[in-house]
Design a protein around this motif. Structure first.
Motif, PDB file in Angstrom:
ATOM      1  N   ILE A  58       1.484  -6.050   1.674  1.00 27.92           N
ATOM      2  CA  ILE A  58       0.346  -6.971   1.640  1.00 27.92           C
ATOM      3  C   ILE A  58       0.796  -8.366   1.229  1.00 27.92           C
ATOM      4  N   ASN A  98       0.846  -1.197   0.000  1.00 26.05           N
ATOM      5  CA  ASN A  98       0.000   0.000   0.000  1.00 26.05           C
ATOM      6  C   ASN A  98       0.879   1.242   0.000  1.00 26.05           C
ATOM      7  N   THR A 147      -2.978   0.636  -4.200  1.00 26.06           N
ATOM      8  CA  THR A 147      -2.313  -0.660  -4.093  1.00 26.06           C
ATOM      9  C   THR A 147      -1.224  -0.727  -5.153  1.00 26.06           C
TER      10      THR A 147
END
Length: 325
Positions: free
Chosen positions: A288, A139, A314
């Motif tokens: 992530i 992120n 993202t």
């Protein structure tokens, strides 16, 4: 469908002409910095665009030659592709073009990145998730500088708001730009070497940092404790996007004052708003997918960056081997 080889300079000019927001590194001065930062590398511009009707994907990309190997990136940094709208056909052509580079040039590794906004992630995750193209997903947050200061602060974490409200009577914060610059970059370089106890990068890169300031593309936030300079933070902007470039603070003052970096960034936000920059990024704020075994220092840096809020994007790092799956 049109696939056309162009130069990085042509991409920069077309983005400006069409008023498309571009990444901070799409700037001739920043490119010069990257080249000086990698003095043992040779770079070849292999940029291209893919156009279908009114939709365009811009890919500013270089081949880096270093130690007998070839890398596909952007002057040693990740290549960020810019596109107007996701379309399977365009992205399939992009994938084939990258495969062609890898095979023809015998690319050892690549560093390709796409940033996808939170609002578009559900529509655009097919390429990255279902087809398993990503080796790392993180992120990154962008602070929207079109918002009022009041609205920007609404996105700040509670702990950050508390730190910003804390004042130390002996500290003062000063913006150094082209109007009042007086060789502060040299002072920052010396402080940086004192703190790190080593030469961290070539002198030429510091000279380019100075050029950034003198050409109104960079500025410093200087922190004084009474009359002693104890901290510098450097920011760069291409007129649209700004980045928290680097900083250094004399170590003993971190224990005395808990909010030097926080207040320095907030001063930069206020300054960038006056200069009408569109957004500011502090860098990645969360991993992530990928190596999550972060050190305590890395975890603290991510928490620090996250505390400033902003719109979440993202970031997908494309995996070379998965191009063939």
């Amino acid at each position: 469908m049109l696939i056309k080889e162009v130069s990085v300079s042509e991409i920069i000019e077309e983005l400006k002409k069409n008023k498309i927001n571009s990444y901070y590194f799409l700037d001739e001065l920043f490119i010069e910095y990257l080249q000086k930062y990698n003095p043992t590398s040779e770079f070849e511009d292999k940029s291209f665009i893919i156009k279908k009707d009114e939709n365009i994907l811009y890919c500013p990309i270089t081949i880096q030659r270093k130690n007998g190997l070839k890398y596909l990136n952007f002057f040693g940094e990740p290549c960020f592709c810019i596109y107007l709208k996701y379309e399977d056909e365009i992205f399939f052509s992009f994938k084939e073009k990258i495969k062609e580079f890898c095979e023809k040039e015998k690319i050892f590794n690549l560093n390709l990145v796409f940033d996808v906004s939170e609002t578009n992630i559900l529509n655009e995750n097919n390429l990255f998730f279902e087809k398993n193209l990503s080796k790392k997903i993180s992120n990154i947050k962008y602070i929207n500088l079109d918002l009022t200061i009041k609205d920007i602060k609404k996105g700040f974490k509670k702990g950050l708001k508390h730190l910003l409200n804390k004042d130390y009577s002996t500290l003062s914060y000063k913006i150094i730009d082209s109007e009042n610059y007086s060789k502060e970059i040299s002072n920052m370089k010396n402080m940086h070497q004192e703190v790190s106890k080593k030469i961290t990068r070539p002198d030429e890169t510091w000279m380019i940092n100075e050029k950034m300031i003198l050409s109104n593309k960079g500025f410093l936030v200087q922190v004084d404790d009474r009359k002693n300079v104890i901290s510098y933070s450097l920011f760069f902007t291409n007129g649209q996007e700004a980045i928290y470039f680097s900083s250094c603070t004399l170590k003993k003052y971190f224990k005395l004052y808990k909010n030097i970096s926080h207040k320095s960034i907030f001063e930069a936000i206020k300054y960038l708003k006056k200069k009408e920059s569109k957004n500011l990024t502090l860098g990645e704020s969360k991993v992530i997918l990928g190596d999550k075994n972060l050190s305590d220092k890395e975890k603290n840096i991510f928490m620090f960056k996250s505390s400033f809020g902003g719109e979440i994007f993202t970031r997908f790092y494309i995996d070379k081997k998965n191009l063939y799956s």
